[in-house]
Design a protein around this motif. Structure first.
Motif, PDB file in Angstrom:
ATOM      1  N   THR A 154       0.813  -1.215   0.000  1.00 46.60           N
ATOM      2  CA  THR A 154       0.000   0.000   0.000  1.00 46.60           C
ATOM      3  C   THR A 154       0.845   1.263   0.000  1.00 46.60           C
ATOM      4  O   THR A 154       0.505   2.245  -0.670  1.00 46.60           O
ATOM      5  CB  THR A 154      -0.922  -0.004   1.223  1.00 46.60           C
ATOM      6  OG1 THR A 154      -1.627  -1.250   1.290  1.00 46.60           O
ATOM      7  CG2 THR A 154      -1.935   1.127   1.142  1.00 46.60           C
ATOM      8  N   PHE A 155       1.951   1.268   0.729  1.00 47.67           N
ATOM      9  CA  PHE A 155       2.825   2.444   0.835  1.00 47.67           C
ATOM     10  C   PHE A 155       4.222   2.075   0.341  1.00 47.67           C
ATOM     11  O   PHE A 155       5.143   1.898   1.140  1.00 47.67           O
ATOM     12  CB  PHE A 155       2.884   2.945   2.288  1.00 47.67           C
ATOM     13  CG  PHE A 155       1.536   3.161   2.899  1.00 47.67           C
ATOM     14  CD1 PHE A 155       0.781   4.277   2.564  1.00 47.67           C
ATOM     15  CD2 PHE A 155       1.007   2.257   3.804  1.00 47.67           C
ATOM     16  CE1 PHE A 155      -0.476   4.481   3.130  1.00 47.67           C
ATOM     17  CE2 PHE A 155      -0.234   2.449   4.366  1.00 47.67           C
ATOM     18  CZ  PHE A 155      -0.978   3.563   4.022  1.00 47.67           C
ATOM     19  N   PRO A 156       4.413   1.904  -0.949  1.00 44.90           N
ATOM     20  CA  PRO A 156       5.742   1.516  -1.452  1.00 44.90           C
ATOM     21  C   PRO A 156       6.730   2.674  -1.346  1.00 44.90           C
ATOM     22  O   PRO A 156       6.350   3.857  -1.327  1.00 44.90           O
ATOM     23  CB  PRO A 156       5.458   1.147  -2.908  1.00 44.90           C
ATOM     24  CG  PRO A 156       4.270   1.962  -3.283  1.00 44.90           C
ATOM     25  CD  PRO A 156       3.439   2.066  -2.042  1.00 44.90           C
ATOM     26  N   GLN A 157       8.005   2.318  -1.268  1.00 49.08           N
ATOM     27  CA  GLN A 157       9.055   3.317  -1.230  1.00 49.08           C
ATOM     28  C   GLN A 157       9.304   3.863  -2.638  1.00 49.08           C
ATOM     29  O   GLN A 157       8.934   3.260  -3.642  1.00 49.08           O
ATOM     30  CB  GLN A 157      10.345   2.696  -0.673  1.00 49.08           C
ATOM     31  CG  GLN A 157      10.216   2.189   0.751  1.00 49.08           C
ATOM     32  CD  GLN A 157      10.032   3.322   1.745  1.00 49.08           C
ATOM     33  OE1 GLN A 157      10.485   4.437   1.509  1.00 49.08           O
ATOM     34  NE2 GLN A 157       9.377   3.032   2.867  1.00 49.08           N
ATOM     35  N   TYR A 158       9.931   5.047  -2.682  1.00 46.44           N
ATOM     36  CA  TYR A 158      10.258   5.644  -3.970  1.00 46.44           C
ATOM     37  C   TYR A 158      11.316   4.804  -4.679  1.00 46.44           C
ATOM     38  O   TYR A 158      12.318   4.385  -4.083  1.00 46.44           O
ATOM     39  CB  TYR A 158      10.769   7.073  -3.795  1.00 46.44           C
ATOM     40  CG  TYR A 158       9.683   8.073  -3.472  1.00 46.44           C
ATOM     41  CD1 TYR A 158       8.656   8.318  -4.367  1.00 46.44           C
ATOM     42  CD2 TYR A 158       9.698   8.764  -2.273  1.00 46.44           C
ATOM     43  CE1 TYR A 158       7.656   9.235  -4.082  1.00 46.44           C
ATOM     44  CE2 TYR A 158       8.705   9.683  -1.969  1.00 46.44           C
ATOM     45  CZ  TYR A 158       7.689   9.907  -2.888  1.00 46.44           C
ATOM     46  OH  TYR A 158       6.700  10.815  -2.596  1.00 46.44           O
ATOM     47  N   THR A 159      11.102   4.589  -5.967  1.00 47.92           N
ATOM     48  CA  THR A 159      12.087   3.876  -6.783  1.00 47.92           C
ATOM     49  C   THR A 159      13.194   4.840  -7.202  1.00 47.92           C
ATOM     50  O   THR A 159      13.025   6.067  -7.135  1.00 47.92           O
ATOM     51  CB  THR A 159      11.410   3.278  -8.008  1.00 47.92           C
ATOM     52  OG1 THR A 159      10.839   4.343  -8.803  1.00 47.92           O
ATOM     53  CG2 THR A 159      10.293   2.309  -7.603  1.00 47.92           C
ATOM     54  N   PRO A 160      14.357   4.324  -7.627  1.00 45.74           N
ATOM     55  CA  PRO A 160      15.424   5.243  -8.098  1.00 45.74           C
ATOM     56  C   PRO A 160      14.970   6.126  -9.252  1.00 45.74           C
ATOM     57  O   PRO A 160      15.389   7.288  -9.346  1.00 45.74           O
ATOM     58  CB  PRO A 160      16.545   4.280  -8.501  1.00 45.74           C
ATOM     59  CG  PRO A 160      16.321   3.058  -7.680  1.00 45.74           C
ATOM     60  CD  PRO A 160      14.838   2.926  -7.548  1.00 45.74           C
ATOM     61  N   GLU A 161      14.123   5.603 -10.146  1.00 47.40           N
ATOM     62  CA  GLU A 161      13.645   6.433 -11.253  1.00 47.40           C
ATOM     63  C   GLU A 161      12.781   7.582 -10.734  1.00 47.40           C
ATOM     64  O   GLU A 161      12.908   8.730 -11.204  1.00 47.40           O
ATOM     65  CB  GLU A 161      12.839   5.576 -12.241  1.00 47.40           C
ATOM     66  CG  GLU A 161      13.656   4.536 -12.993  1.00 47.40           C
ATOM     67  CD  GLU A 161      13.952   3.308 -12.154  1.00 47.40           C
ATOM     68  OE1 GLU A 161      13.378   3.207 -11.028  1.00 47.40           O
ATOM     69  OE2 GLU A 161      14.748   2.462 -12.593  1.00 47.40           O
ATOM     70  N   GLU A 162      11.931   7.291  -9.735  1.00 51.38           N
ATOM     71  CA  GLU A 162      11.112   8.351  -9.174  1.00 51.38           C
ATOM     72  C   GLU A 162      11.946   9.371  -8.420  1.00 51.38           C
ATOM     73  O   GLU A 162      11.649  10.578  -8.450  1.00 51.38           O
ATOM     74  CB  GLU A 162      10.062   7.737  -8.236  1.00 51.38           C
ATOM     75  CG  GLU A 162       9.016   6.894  -8.951  1.00 51.38           C
ATOM     76  CD  GLU A 162       8.057   6.220  -7.997  1.00 51.38           C
ATOM     77  OE1 GLU A 162       7.019   5.714  -8.461  1.00 51.38           O
ATOM     78  OE2 GLU A 162       8.353   6.200  -6.779  1.00 51.38           O
ATOM     79  N   LYS A 183      14.234  14.889  -8.130  1.00 49.26           N
ATOM     80  CA  LYS A 183      15.395  15.779  -8.055  1.00 49.26           C
ATOM     81  C   LYS A 183      15.350  16.855  -9.131  1.00 49.26           C
ATOM     82  O   LYS A 183      15.921  17.933  -8.963  1.00 49.26           O
ATOM     83  CB  LYS A 183      16.679  14.955  -8.177  1.00 49.26           C
ATOM     84  CG  LYS A 183      16.983  14.107  -6.954  1.00 49.26           C
ATOM     85  CD  LYS A 183      18.263  13.318  -7.128  1.00 49.26           C
ATOM     86  CE  LYS A 183      18.561  12.443  -5.891  1.00 49.26           C
ATOM     87  NZ  LYS A 183      19.797  11.662  -6.058  1.00 49.26           N
ATOM     88  N   LYS A 184      14.693  16.554 -10.243  1.00 55.27           N
ATOM     89  CA  LYS A 184      14.563  17.560 -11.292  1.00 55.27           C
ATOM     90  C   LYS A 184      13.550  18.645 -10.935  1.00 55.27           C
ATOM     91  O   LYS A 184      13.638  19.775 -11.428  1.00 55.27           O
ATOM     92  CB  LYS A 184      14.149  16.892 -12.602  1.00 55.27           C
ATOM     93  CG  LYS A 184      15.192  15.936 -13.160  1.00 55.27           C
ATOM     94  CD  LYS A 184      14.700  15.301 -14.447  1.00 55.27           C
ATOM     95  CE  LYS A 184      15.733  14.317 -14.996  1.00 55.27           C
ATOM     96  NZ  LYS A 184      15.261  13.657 -16.253  1.00 55.27           N
ATOM     97  N   LYS A 185      12.579  18.304 -10.087  1.00 55.23           N
ATOM     98  CA  LYS A 185      11.526  19.257  -9.740  1.00 55.23           C
ATOM     99  C   LYS A 185      11.810  20.024  -8.458  1.00 55.23           C
ATOM    100  O   LYS A 185      11.349  21.155  -8.310  1.00 55.23           O
ATOM    101  CB  LYS A 185      10.185  18.529  -9.591  1.00 55.23           C
ATOM    102  CG  LYS A 185       9.664  17.932 -10.887  1.00 55.23           C
ATOM    103  CD  LYS A 185       8.288  17.320 -10.678  1.00 55.23           C
ATOM    104  CE  LYS A 185       7.723  16.772 -11.986  1.00 55.23           C
ATOM    105  NZ  LYS A 185       6.371  16.194 -11.811  1.00 55.23           N
TER     106      LYS A 185
END
Length: 434
Positions: free
Chosen positions: A76-84, A89-91
């Protein structure tokens, strides 16, 4: 001695002995029986009251073991993936990223699973932890403008003129030499370099009316949409019927057209009149809210009459609603020779009685001012009306219309009796009686 008192003492003694069997029984004096608890025939409800909603057990949810809790939390609450993380970081700036990572580390997914409330209904928020988008339904508008200057004041007429002059001077391109150019060449250059519809929208829709201000202040109102802006012009047009001939560009009579089948020209030719105006106060916890109650009539002057009632806070809105309802409720009124009524009619509404009598040609309209307007709207020219009792404005109008609608047609009476009806006046004057 009363019979109730010994019986009550006996019951009290018996209940006390049943509650404390080990205690020795004592004789209860009559003075103490008066203060004993009353006897009730209904039994006590020692059982627990049944809840209204069915309880859900943890076993049924599958959250009883730590392994199940961990599995549900990861799902239900997955961790952020490296792609995310790369997209974030761009935003966001490095400081914002550090704050996001600290917030993620401080919140335990197991706590959200056990203590949190995740909504599954269709009206839930469109996000849980993504605050990168602003939704106008949920979020407030960001305050991008600085607070207003406390020393700001409204411009005078001279300052308004100076402000408009400065705006026009700022629109002129500084890198173009207009010396020696003709008027057509100057206009062509300005059309290419200056977006006049946008500047016009900025000036008229978001004008600057204060001096010594810090620019436009924060507002809860959404900016208006210009009609001539690029990409907007021609897209938002009101549904205007060409058959209206430009008489209803605001769409006031469109709904009435669909209900009655009349054209806008026919609707505007109908005579409307406001006869009764009353004020109604609604008492609320915040005070009195005054509304206007309007009674209006509508007639085409040729045997059709309608009445409409409406109430609104604004007087103009109430008048418009009442007139439209009167046009919608128009009904035919029987008339003799298109100038008077058939015989004598009488109607009663409340304590008001209206009696209307037919009169010969040239008699005119002899009635009160409200009844006079009703007869003139329906197309009656010779009539006499009187109100022997109460003259309440609302009841008098309703009683008059009820009397006009309750006329008996002589042709229908003759047909019901099986006889033929002959109009003596038409026979005598050869039909020329109008």
């Amino acid at each position: 001695m009363s019979v109730v008192q010994p019986a009550r003492c006996l019951l009290s003694r018996r209940l006390a002995a049943a509650a404390k069997p080990a205690a020795a029984t004592k004789a209860v004096p009559s003075s103490q029986c008066r203060h004993a608890a009353p006897f009730h025939s209904s039994p006590q409800l020692a059982a627990r009251r049944k809840p209204r909603f069915k309880s859900i057990r943890a076993e049924e949810m599958g959250l009883i073991s730590p392994e199940k809790i961990e599995e549900y939390s990861k799902q239900t609450f997955p961790q952020y993936t490296p792609e995310e993380m790369e997209v974030l970081k761009k935003k966001y700036t490095p400081e914002q990223m550090a704050a996001l990572e600290a917030g993620e580390a401080a919140i335990d997914p197991n706590d959200l699973t056990i203590q949190g409330r995740i909504r599954r209904d269709p009206y839930r928020l469109p996000y849980i932890d993504d605050f990168s988008k602003i939704y106008p339904i949920i979020d407030k508008r960001p305050k991008t403008a600085p607070p207003p200057n406390p020393r700001a004041r409204f411009m005078t007429s001279e300052e308004h003129t100076e402000d408009l002059t400065n705006r026009l001077e700022n629109l002129i391109p500084k890198d173009v030499n207009f010396e020696g150019m003709s008027g057509e060449e100057i206009e062509k250059v300005l059309q290419e370099r200056v977006n006049f519809p946008m500047e016009e929208a900025k000036y008229f829709l978001e004008p600057e009316t204060l001096t010594n201000s810090n620019g436009p202040s924060n507002s809860a109102l959404a900016p208006a949409l210009g009609k001539k802006l690029a990409g907007v012009s021609g897209m938002y047009k009101a549904p205007i019927d060409p058959a209206d001939e430009g008489k209803d560009d605001q769409g006031v009579y469109q709904n009435l057209k669909r209900r009655t089948g009349l054209s806008v020209r026919d609707i505007l030719n109908i005579q409307t009149k406001v006869l009764v105006i009353r004020y109604v106060d609604n008492q609320t916890r915040l005070g009195k809210i005054r509304s206007a109650w309007i009674l209006a009539i509508a007639g085409n002057g040729n045997g059709r009459l309608g009445v409409g009632e409406a109430k609104a806070v604004e007087m103009g809105v109430a008048k418009q609603k009442a007139k439209l309802l009167a046009i919608q409720n128009m009904q035919p009124i029987p008339r003799y020779e298109d100038r008077t009524i058939y015989g004598t009619v009488r109607a009663k509404v409340g304590a008001t009685i209206v009696q209307i009598d037919a009169r010969p040609p040239g008699f005119g309209l002899r009635a009160s001012h409200r009844l006079f307007e009703i007869f003139r709207s329906v197309g009656i020219h010779d009539i006499a009306a009187k109100m022997p009792r109460s003259r309440n404005p609302m009841n008098s109008v309703k009683a008059c219309i009820q009397a006009l609608m309750s006329q008996k047609d002589p042709n229908e009476i003759a047909l019901g009796r099986g006889k033929k009806l002959v109009d003596v006046r038409k026979v005598y004057y050869g039909g020329n009686v109008y």
